[in-house]
Design a protein around this motif. Sequence first.
Motif, PDB file in Angstrom:
ATOM      1  N   ARG A 170     140.927  57.125  61.115  1.00  9.67           N
ATOM      2  CA  ARG A 170     140.452  56.414  59.943  1.00  9.67           C
ATOM      3  C   ARG A 170     139.899  57.391  58.905  1.00  9.67           C
ATOM      4  O   ARG A 170     139.694  57.050  57.767  1.00  9.67           O
ATOM      5  CB  ARG A 170     139.397  55.385  60.346  1.00  9.67           C
ATOM      6  CG  ARG A 170     138.085  55.993  60.773  1.00  9.67           C
ATOM      7  CD  ARG A 170     137.295  55.041  61.611  1.00  9.67           C
ATOM      8  NE  ARG A 170     137.928  54.874  62.915  1.00  9.67           N
ATOM      9  CZ  ARG A 170     137.445  54.087  63.862  1.00  9.67           C
ATOM     10  NH1 ARG A 170     136.384  53.379  63.641  1.00  9.67           N
ATOM     11  NH2 ARG A 170     138.040  54.004  65.030  1.00  9.67           N
ATOM     12  N   HIS A 171     139.618  58.622  59.331  1.00 10.96           N
ATOM     13  CA  HIS A 171     139.038  59.578  58.397  1.00 10.96           C
ATOM     14  C   HIS A 171     140.080  60.113  57.432  1.00 10.96           C
ATOM     15  O   HIS A 171     141.268  60.103  57.705  1.00 10.96           O
ATOM     16  CB  HIS A 171     138.384  60.719  59.169  1.00 10.96           C
ATOM     17  CG  HIS A 171     137.310  60.242  60.095  1.00 10.96           C
ATOM     18  ND1 HIS A 171     136.250  59.488  59.662  1.00 10.96           N
ATOM     19  CD2 HIS A 171     137.162  60.366  61.427  1.00 10.96           C
ATOM     20  CE1 HIS A 171     135.489  59.187  60.697  1.00 10.96           C
ATOM     21  NE2 HIS A 171     136.025  59.703  61.782  1.00 10.96           N
ATOM     22  N   SER A 172     139.589  60.629  56.325  1.00  9.57           N
ATOM     23  CA  SER A 172     140.511  61.164  55.335  1.00  9.57           C
ATOM     24  C   SER A 172     141.110  62.455  55.857  1.00  9.57           C
ATOM     25  O   SER A 172     140.608  63.066  56.793  1.00  9.57           O
ATOM     26  CB  SER A 172     139.771  61.414  54.035  1.00  9.57           C
ATOM     27  OG  SER A 172     138.730  62.323  54.266  1.00  9.57           O
TER      28      SER A 172
ATOM     29  N   ALA B  87     142.322  70.495  60.105  1.00  9.38           N
ATOM     30  CA  ALA B  87     141.197  70.183  60.986  1.00  9.38           C
ATOM     31  C   ALA B  87     141.618  69.107  61.989  1.00  9.38           C
ATOM     32  O   ALA B  87     142.513  68.329  61.713  1.00  9.38           O
ATOM     33  CB  ALA B  87     140.005  69.713  60.168  1.00  9.38           C
ATOM     34  N   PRO B  88     140.999  69.075  63.156  1.00 12.62           N
ATOM     35  CA  PRO B  88     141.434  68.105  64.170  1.00 12.62           C
ATOM     36  C   PRO B  88     141.189  66.679  63.716  1.00 12.62           C
ATOM     37  O   PRO B  88     140.053  66.243  63.625  1.00 12.62           O
ATOM     38  CB  PRO B  88     140.556  68.435  65.386  1.00 12.62           C
ATOM     39  CG  PRO B  88     139.972  69.767  65.117  1.00 12.62           C
ATOM     40  CD  PRO B  88     139.891  69.905  63.635  1.00 12.62           C
ATOM     41  N   ILE B  89     142.250  65.984  63.387  1.00 10.47           N
ATOM     42  CA  ILE B  89     142.166  64.570  63.028  1.00 10.47           C
ATOM     43  C   ILE B  89     143.278  63.880  63.767  1.00 10.47           C
ATOM     44  O   ILE B  89     144.436  64.073  63.461  1.00 10.47           O
ATOM     45  CB  ILE B  89     142.415  64.331  61.533  1.00 10.47           C
ATOM     46  CG1 ILE B  89     141.425  65.116  60.694  1.00 10.47           C
ATOM     47  CG2 ILE B  89     142.317  62.854  61.204  1.00 10.47           C
ATOM     48  CD1 ILE B  89     141.972  65.453  59.354  1.00 10.47           C
ATOM     49  N   CYS B  90     142.939  63.129  64.773  1.00  9.39           N
ATOM     50  CA  CYS B  90     144.004  62.435  65.478  1.00  9.39           C
ATOM     51  C   CYS B  90     143.400  61.296  66.263  1.00  9.39           C
ATOM     52  O   CYS B  90     142.191  61.159  66.335  1.00  9.39           O
ATOM     53  CB  CYS B  90     144.764  63.377  66.397  1.00  9.39           C
ATOM     54  SG  CYS B  90     143.699  64.391  67.404  1.00  9.39           S
ATOM     55  N   GLY B  91     144.283  60.483  66.811  1.00  9.23           N
ATOM     56  CA  GLY B  91     143.864  59.383  67.662  1.00  9.23           C
ATOM     57  C   GLY B  91     142.821  58.508  67.000  1.00  9.23           C
ATOM     58  O   GLY B  91     143.006  58.041  65.883  1.00  9.23           O
ATOM     59  N   ASP B  92     141.723  58.295  67.680  1.00 10.79           N
ATOM     60  CA  ASP B  92     140.709  57.379  67.188  1.00 10.79           C
ATOM     61  C   ASP B  92     140.044  57.861  65.903  1.00 10.79           C
ATOM     62  O   ASP B  92     139.360  57.109  65.230  1.00 10.79           O
ATOM     63  CB  ASP B  92     139.641  57.163  68.263  1.00 10.79           C
ATOM     64  CG  ASP B  92     140.164  56.267  69.379  1.00 10.79           C
ATOM     65  OD1 ASP B  92     140.887  55.307  69.050  1.00 10.79           O
ATOM     66  OD2 ASP B  92     139.863  56.525  70.544  1.00 10.79           O
TER      67      ASP B  92
ATOM     68  N   GLY C  32     145.914  54.738  60.308  1.00 11.41           N
ATOM     69  CA  GLY C  32     144.459  54.695  60.367  1.00 11.41           C
ATOM     70  C   GLY C  32     143.964  53.274  60.573  1.00 11.41           C
ATOM     71  O   GLY C  32     143.078  53.015  61.404  1.00 11.41           O
ATOM     72  N   VAL C  33     144.567  52.336  59.836  1.00 13.99           N
ATOM     73  CA  VAL C  33     144.209  50.924  59.959  1.00 13.99           C
ATOM     74  C   VAL C  33     144.512  50.427  61.374  1.00 13.99           C
ATOM     75  O   VAL C  33     143.704  49.739  62.000  1.00 13.99           O
ATOM     76  CB  VAL C  33     144.992  50.100  58.901  1.00 13.99           C
ATOM     77  CG1 VAL C  33     145.041  48.636  59.279  1.00 13.99           C
ATOM     78  CG2 VAL C  33     144.358  50.291  57.528  1.00 13.99           C
ATOM     79  N   LEU C  34     145.669  50.828  61.868  1.00 17.49           N
ATOM     80  CA  LEU C  34     146.085  50.384  63.205  1.00 17.49           C
ATOM     81  C   LEU C  34     145.062  50.821  64.263  1.00 17.49           C
ATOM     82  O   LEU C  34     144.671  50.041  65.132  1.00 17.49           O
ATOM     83  CB  LEU C  34     147.469  50.956  63.505  1.00 17.49           C
ATOM     84  CG  LEU C  34     148.299  50.260  64.569  1.00 17.49           C
ATOM     85  CD1 LEU C  34     149.770  50.470  64.290  1.00 17.49           C
ATOM     86  CD2 LEU C  34     147.971  50.733  65.946  1.00 17.49           C
ATOM     87  N   ALA C  35     144.641  52.076  64.159  1.00 23.05           N
ATOM     88  CA  ALA C  35     143.671  52.586  65.139  1.00 23.05           C
ATOM     89  C   ALA C  35     142.338  51.854  65.012  1.00 23.05           C
ATOM     90  O   ALA C  35     141.727  51.469  66.013  1.00 23.05           O
ATOM     91  CB  ALA C  35     143.483  54.096  64.944  1.00 23.05           C
ATOM     92  N   ALA C  36     141.892  51.662  63.774  1.00 21.20           N
ATOM     93  CA  ALA C  36     140.550  51.114  63.558  1.00 21.20           C
ATOM     94  C   ALA C  36     140.482  49.620  63.866  1.00 21.20           C
ATOM     95  O   ALA C  36     139.578  49.171  64.575  1.00 21.20           O
ATOM     96  CB  ALA C  36     140.117  51.376  62.112  1.00 21.20           C
ATOM     97  N   VAL C  37     141.449  48.842  63.342  1.00 20.52           N
ATOM     98  CA  VAL C  37     141.364  47.383  63.463  1.00 20.52           C
ATOM     99  C   VAL C  37     141.524  46.925  64.909  1.00 20.52           C
ATOM    100  O   VAL C  37     140.942  45.934  65.329  1.00 20.52           O
ATOM    101  CB  VAL C  37     142.416  46.704  62.548  1.00 20.52           C
ATOM    102  CG1 VAL C  37     142.466  45.206  62.800  1.00 20.52           C
ATOM    103  CG2 VAL C  37     142.090  46.977  61.097  1.00 20.52           C
ATOM    104  N   THR C  38     142.325  47.675  65.684  1.00 24.24           N
ATOM    105  CA  THR C  38     142.575  47.237  67.060  1.00 24.24           C
ATOM    106  C   THR C  38     141.580  47.836  68.055  1.00 24.24           C
ATOM    107  O   THR C  38     141.689  47.600  69.252  1.00 24.24           O
ATOM    108  CB  THR C  38     144.002  47.624  67.509  1.00 24.24           C
ATOM    109  OG1 THR C  38     144.122  49.049  67.497  1.00 24.24           O
ATOM    110  CG2 THR C  38     145.053  47.031  66.588  1.00 24.24           C
ATOM    111  N   GLN C  39     140.628  48.599  67.542  1.00 28.92           N
ATOM    112  CA  GLN C  39     139.692  49.319  68.419  1.00 28.92           C
ATOM    113  C   GLN C  39     138.988  48.393  69.422  1.00 28.92           C
ATOM    114  O   GLN C  39     139.028  48.623  70.627  1.00 28.92           O
ATOM    115  CB  GLN C  39     138.652  50.043  67.560  1.00 28.92           C
ATOM    116  CG  GLN C  39     137.570  50.750  68.356  1.00 28.92           C
ATOM    117  CD  GLN C  39     137.946  52.180  68.643  1.00 28.92           C
ATOM    118  OE1 GLN C  39     138.164  52.960  67.726  1.00 28.92           O
ATOM    119  NE2 GLN C  39     138.042  52.523  69.904  1.00 28.92           N
TER     120      GLN C  39
END
Lengths: 274, 409
Positions: B283-285, B275-280, A227-234
Amino acid sequence: MAGTRSQRVGAEWDGHVLLLHASESERCSGLTSWVRRGLDLDEVVVYAEPADIAPGRSVLAVLDARGVDVGAATADGRLVVLPPADFYSSAGYAGIVEGALAGGFRGVRISAEDETALTVLSTSALAHGERGLDQLCGIRPVAALCQYARCRTGGAWLREIVAAHARVRQAQLCSDEHERGTVLTGQIDVANADMFAAALHAVTSNDDAVVWLDLGGVDFLDAAACGVLAAVTQNFRDDNGHLLLVAPQPPVERTLRLLDIDQLAGVEIVGSEP
Amino acid sequence: MTAPGNTGYAHDALFYDSDAGLLAAAVPFLRAGLAAGDAVALVCHDRNIELLTDALGGDRRIRFLTPAHRIRASVAIANFRRMVEADMAAGVRRVRLLGDVVVDTDPDTVAEWGRLEAAGNIALAPYSLWTVCAYDVRALPEQVLTVGRCTHTHLLTPSARTTNAGYVEPAIFLRRVTSTGADPLGTTTPAVESGDLADVTQVIVLRDRIRIALTDLVPATALSDFVAAVSEITTNGILHGLPPTRVRVWASAQRLLCRVTDQGGGFDDPLAGYAPICGDDLRHSGRGLWLARQLCDRVEAFPTREGFTVEVASSIPLAGIEPASIARSAWIRSEVAARRTANARARAADLLQRSGQRTAAGAAIERQRQDAARTLVRLYDDAADRRRDTAQRRKSITDPGSDHSPEQT
């Protein structure tokens, strides 16, 4: 024989090292390894601490308790303790370094705690000093151990400090700048995701279009880290930046792919399989 | 026949008791898809593939996937998502899929099949996929047919596509199929007990303890999957539950089991982690649970006397054999991977070109960029060669007549 070994074992304590410690025992054990490395290499160790530091926390007591012969080292002038006002003088670190090198030592190691520095410096002066020290370590025979407490180092301050050091050492994770890019070693999970975020922030803020992040030494990475990787490098990726995640171990690569990190625009996993 | 809209997930059941019955309902569905330019995939056993392709005149645009007798719902969902995303990226409007229901009839597999059929309605909702699940009423046991009757919004028959009056909301259905019974392994002595956990910095120690305790018993991939799943569930317990969080792990030569308990009220959402949680959106829980669901055969949550409990279980595959659930849509993945390889090559070439144009960068940085791009191209080339070799080898060994070859992931 012993000489060649010491070149290899302990080299992780050379250069500009940030020690992010979560406990006194972590701090003392890191500090001791770093000092031993300097004494092995016939370098001079210059340490800053206030005169009124608690007796058990003083560098000499810490080293003595861990079996370093501090008596001999201080008598030879290889271990010097300075008050903060002298250490952080207007001559800067360069004054200490050139003075010690003029004294015939092969190299200089300097170290202090964040608390000590902040008794005489503002945070912005400290950050400026860290950036200067990072350059100095690259061009002169200098090593520095900057001791920062995890509990006092978070958010923007953590990002700033991590970015100013070529090496970062934390209990679970180390980050080292190499010729190609940054090499991470250890385990990344929710407990140190902030440090991972700071390291990512540092490597993607250098104006490089392609960033090389070597994960070969990372043996665990969790969903929070993804999650951090996706967000910080956005922003970096949105700006056409490319992040190469190089040589992840199979379990790490599996996590990255199961969470579709490989599907993010601007991320390439350069692993065993495409 | 009332076709669904062009976007979103449509999920029909087709109950048939003869070849003619299957063909009469399925062929118009597939033929309309081909005519409309939809991607068409058959996930069928050989006999039905033969019947259907004959009826469709051997249209070469039809794609074949191997149906699985054991599935992992989360992995199947992830693969369907990737397949649809890849097709959308290639300009396809919608994917039509006809699937034979061939699952094994042991209770665990039937329960997991039910999870896929029910959770898919939510997890695949944003995807342009029209799936028809074909249930052979002659061959399938009653409990599998019941799954079919409860989890499809529509029924497809030779004469019409109608709403299914027997449809049960996924959340309600999932509550029914969960708890396949207490795992007997849990009555034995645990291999690892965590003690009281209250801080996420303790999870690394737990992971190391589980690895050390099980390393001689469990193959490396199965162990790293299990440890990662336990790590996610434990982290969730510590962060979102009430202390103390306790973890126990049991292992036999065949199975791995873990129970994570905390003193909080837990979550009462059987769809959590689907639920669809992937890619961008990462960051969601929920991503930890989604990862755990993909890494393990079963993740279930329920209250017990010891507190809110999440149970994680996996069977240990025989050495060298990938679980069927993972092999399921290797074909989908290989196609996606090929597309990705092509894209990566194009991007790497682009990187090289652009880096040459940047004058501000120093020589060292330039070298670094070019090395990276070159290495990237080389690694992708090597991997593509390897994949071609493997595919050819498999094809010649297993399936000389077919133009698709399943591939290890």
